[in-house]
Design a protein around this motif. Structure first.
Motif, PDB file in Angstrom:
ATOM      1  N   GLU A  73       0.822  -1.219   0.000  1.00  0.00           N
ATOM      2  CA  GLU A  73       0.000   0.000   0.000  1.00  0.00           C
ATOM      3  C   GLU A  73       0.851   1.262   0.000  1.00  0.00           C
ATOM      4  O   GLU A  73       0.512   2.248  -0.653  1.00  0.00           O
ATOM      5  N   LEU A  74       1.942   1.248   0.748  1.00  0.00           N
ATOM      6  CA  LEU A  74       2.757   2.453   0.932  1.00  0.00           C
ATOM      7  C   LEU A  74       3.812   2.649  -0.152  1.00  0.00           C
ATOM      8  O   LEU A  74       4.361   3.742  -0.289  1.00  0.00           O
ATOM      9  N   LYS A  75       4.091   1.591  -0.911  1.00  0.00           N
ATOM     10  CA  LYS A  75       5.180   1.642  -1.888  1.00  0.00           C
ATOM     11  C   LYS A  75       4.899   2.675  -2.972  1.00  0.00           C
ATOM     12  O   LYS A  75       3.915   2.575  -3.691  1.00  0.00           O
ATOM     13  N   ARG A  76       5.765   3.673  -3.019  1.00  0.00           N
ATOM     14  CA  ARG A  76       5.703   4.731  -4.033  1.00  0.00           C
ATOM     15  C   ARG A  76       7.123   5.196  -4.309  1.00  0.00           C
ATOM     16  O   ARG A  76       8.027   4.940  -3.523  1.00  0.00           O
ATOM     17  N   VAL A  77       7.294   5.912  -5.377  1.00  0.00           N
ATOM     18  CA  VAL A  77       8.618   6.404  -5.745  1.00  0.00           C
ATOM     19  C   VAL A  77       9.174   7.347  -4.681  1.00  0.00           C
ATOM     20  O   VAL A  77      10.369   7.344  -4.410  1.00  0.00           O
ATOM     21  N   ASP A  78       8.296   8.144  -4.056  1.00  0.00           N
ATOM     22  CA  ASP A  78       8.753   9.136  -3.085  1.00  0.00           C
ATOM     23  C   ASP A  78       8.713   8.626  -1.637  1.00  0.00           C
ATOM     24  O   ASP A  78       8.766   9.405  -0.701  1.00  0.00           O
ATOM     25  N   THR A  79       8.636   7.306  -1.443  1.00  0.00           N
ATOM     26  CA  THR A  79       8.544   6.738  -0.098  1.00  0.00           C
ATOM     27  C   THR A  79       9.576   5.635   0.092  1.00  0.00           C
ATOM     28  O   THR A  79       9.649   4.717  -0.706  1.00  0.00           O
ATOM     29  N   GLN A  80      10.364   5.773   1.153  1.00  0.00           N
ATOM     30  CA  GLN A  80      11.284   4.704   1.547  1.00  0.00           C
ATOM     31  C   GLN A  80      10.632   3.965   2.699  1.00  0.00           C
ATOM     32  O   GLN A  80      10.240   4.581   3.690  1.00  0.00           O
ATOM     33  N   ILE A  81      10.534   2.650   2.579  1.00  0.00           N
ATOM     34  CA  ILE A  81       9.893   1.844   3.610  1.00  0.00           C
ATOM     35  C   ILE A  81      10.941   0.945   4.254  1.00  0.00           C
ATOM     36  O   ILE A  81      11.694   0.255   3.557  1.00  0.00           O
ATOM     37  N   TYR A  82      10.967   0.972   5.567  1.00  0.00           N
ATOM     38  CA  TYR A  82      11.852   0.107   6.338  1.00  0.00           C
ATOM     39  C   TYR A  82      10.967  -0.799   7.183  1.00  0.00           C
ATOM     40  O   TYR A  82       9.936  -0.369   7.686  1.00  0.00           O
ATOM     41  N   VAL A  83      11.390  -2.036   7.356  1.00  0.00           N
ATOM     42  CA  VAL A  83      10.645  -2.976   8.189  1.00  0.00           C
ATOM     43  C   VAL A  83      11.593  -3.513   9.247  1.00  0.00           C
ATOM     44  O   VAL A  83      12.665  -4.040   8.925  1.00  0.00           O
ATOM     45  N   ALA A  84      11.196  -3.345  10.506  1.00  0.00           N
ATOM     46  CA  ALA A  84      11.993  -3.851  11.621  1.00  0.00           C
ATOM     47  C   ALA A  84      11.427  -5.189  12.061  1.00  0.00           C
ATOM     48  O   ALA A  84      10.319  -5.264  12.598  1.00  0.00           O
ATOM     49  N   THR A  85      12.180  -6.242  11.775  1.00  0.00           N
ATOM     50  CA  THR A  85      11.813  -7.602  12.191  1.00  0.00           C
ATOM     51  C   THR A  85      13.072  -8.455  12.164  1.00  0.00           C
ATOM     52  O   THR A  85      13.982  -8.190  11.379  1.00  0.00           O
ATOM     53  N   SER A  86      13.112  -9.456  13.017  1.00  0.00           N
ATOM     54  CA  SER A  86      14.223 -10.408  12.973  1.00  0.00           C
ATOM     55  C   SER A  86      13.775 -11.746  12.414  1.00  0.00           C
ATOM     56  O   SER A  86      14.521 -12.715  12.419  1.00  0.00           O
ATOM     57  N   ASP A  87      12.567 -11.794  11.895  1.00  0.00           N
ATOM     58  CA  ASP A  87      12.035 -12.994  11.255  1.00  0.00           C
ATOM     59  C   ASP A  87      12.687 -13.097   9.870  1.00  0.00           C
ATOM     60  O   ASP A  87      12.415 -12.290   8.982  1.00  0.00           O
ATOM     61  N   PHE A  88      13.561 -14.083   9.698  1.00  0.00           N
ATOM     62  CA  PHE A  88      14.346 -14.203   8.471  1.00  0.00           C
ATOM     63  C   PHE A  88      13.479 -14.337   7.223  1.00  0.00           C
ATOM     64  O   PHE A  88      13.729 -13.687   6.204  1.00  0.00           O
ATOM     65  N   VAL A  89      12.448 -15.169   7.286  1.00  0.00           N
ATOM     66  CA  VAL A  89      11.567 -15.355   6.133  1.00  0.00           C
ATOM     67  C   VAL A  89      10.888 -14.036   5.779  1.00  0.00           C
ATOM     68  O   VAL A  89      10.825 -13.634   4.610  1.00  0.00           O
ATOM     69  N   GLU A  90      10.397 -13.340   6.807  1.00  0.00           N
ATOM     70  CA  GLU A  90       9.738 -12.050   6.582  1.00  0.00           C
ATOM     71  C   GLU A  90      10.710 -11.045   5.970  1.00  0.00           C
ATOM     72  O   GLU A  90      10.354 -10.274   5.082  1.00  0.00           O
ATOM     73  N   GLN A  91      11.956 -11.044   6.441  1.00  0.00           N
ATOM     74  CA  GLN A  91      12.961 -10.130   5.893  1.00  0.00           C
ATOM     75  C   GLN A  91      13.130 -10.355   4.387  1.00  0.00           C
ATOM     76  O   GLN A  91      13.212  -9.405   3.622  1.00  0.00           O
TER      77      GLN A  91
END
Length: 170
Positions: free
Chosen positions: A91-109
């Motif tokens: 939903e948030l993915k756009r050219v003007d948006t950097q998205i970071y995800v904080a997780t230590s779940d390897f598969v999710e990463q």
């Protein structure tokens, strides 16, 4: 450029030693501490923070609310935080948006990275938070060390009284 950090809440609680210990006694308090730390992180970095908690820890319908100007999401029943994070990245993915995800779940990463988001491990985020807290402490102590300089020679008691008035507490 808009920068957004999606945080897998229970993943952080389960990984950060101080929150993990607190979780054993009081899960709600551990969540509150994480939320406060992420509010400081958001204020210091200017990055928008969204914390996602799994519904299986808190039964009921999914809900979303703002606290400390953060967005906090509890997933719906039978929806994992990972699933919600993946939806949010899309939903948030756009050219003007950097998205970071904080997780230590390897598969999710791996899934997140494949979706075009950047990853932060729980340890990386914790180290950033600790660094920010130290920086805030230094700034507060610097501010406390500076005496209020005035051109009028007044006693410390009068200066304290004027300061109370200035802050509306007198």
């Amino acid at each position: 450029m808009r920068r957004v950090l999606l945080v897998d809440g229970y993943n952080m609680i389960g990984d950060w030693p101080e929150l993990k210990a607190l979780q054993m006694k009081d899960l709600e308090n551990a969540r509150d501490v994480l939320i406060e730390k992420m509010a400081e992180y958001q204020a210091f970095t200017g990055m928008e923070v969204i914390i996602i908690f799994d519904a299986h820890m808190v039964p009921g319908l999914g809900k979303k609310y703002k606290n400390y100007r953060l967005s906090i999401i509890y997933t719906r029943e039978k929806e994992t935080a990972d699933e919600r994070i993946e939806k949010l990245v899309k939903e948030l993915k756009r050219v003007d948006t950097q998205i970071y995800v904080a997780t230590s779940d390897f598969v999710e990463q791996r899934v997140i990275f494949a979706s075009g988001a950047f990853r932060k491990s729980a340890r990386e985020l914790r180290n950033e938070v600790l660094s920010i807290e130290k920086g805030i402490e230094k700034e507060v102590s610097k501010t406390r060390e500076k005496k209020v300089k005035t051109k009028l020679p007044i006693t410390d008691e009068m200066a304290e009284l004027f300061e109370k008035w200035r802050r509306g507490k007198g």
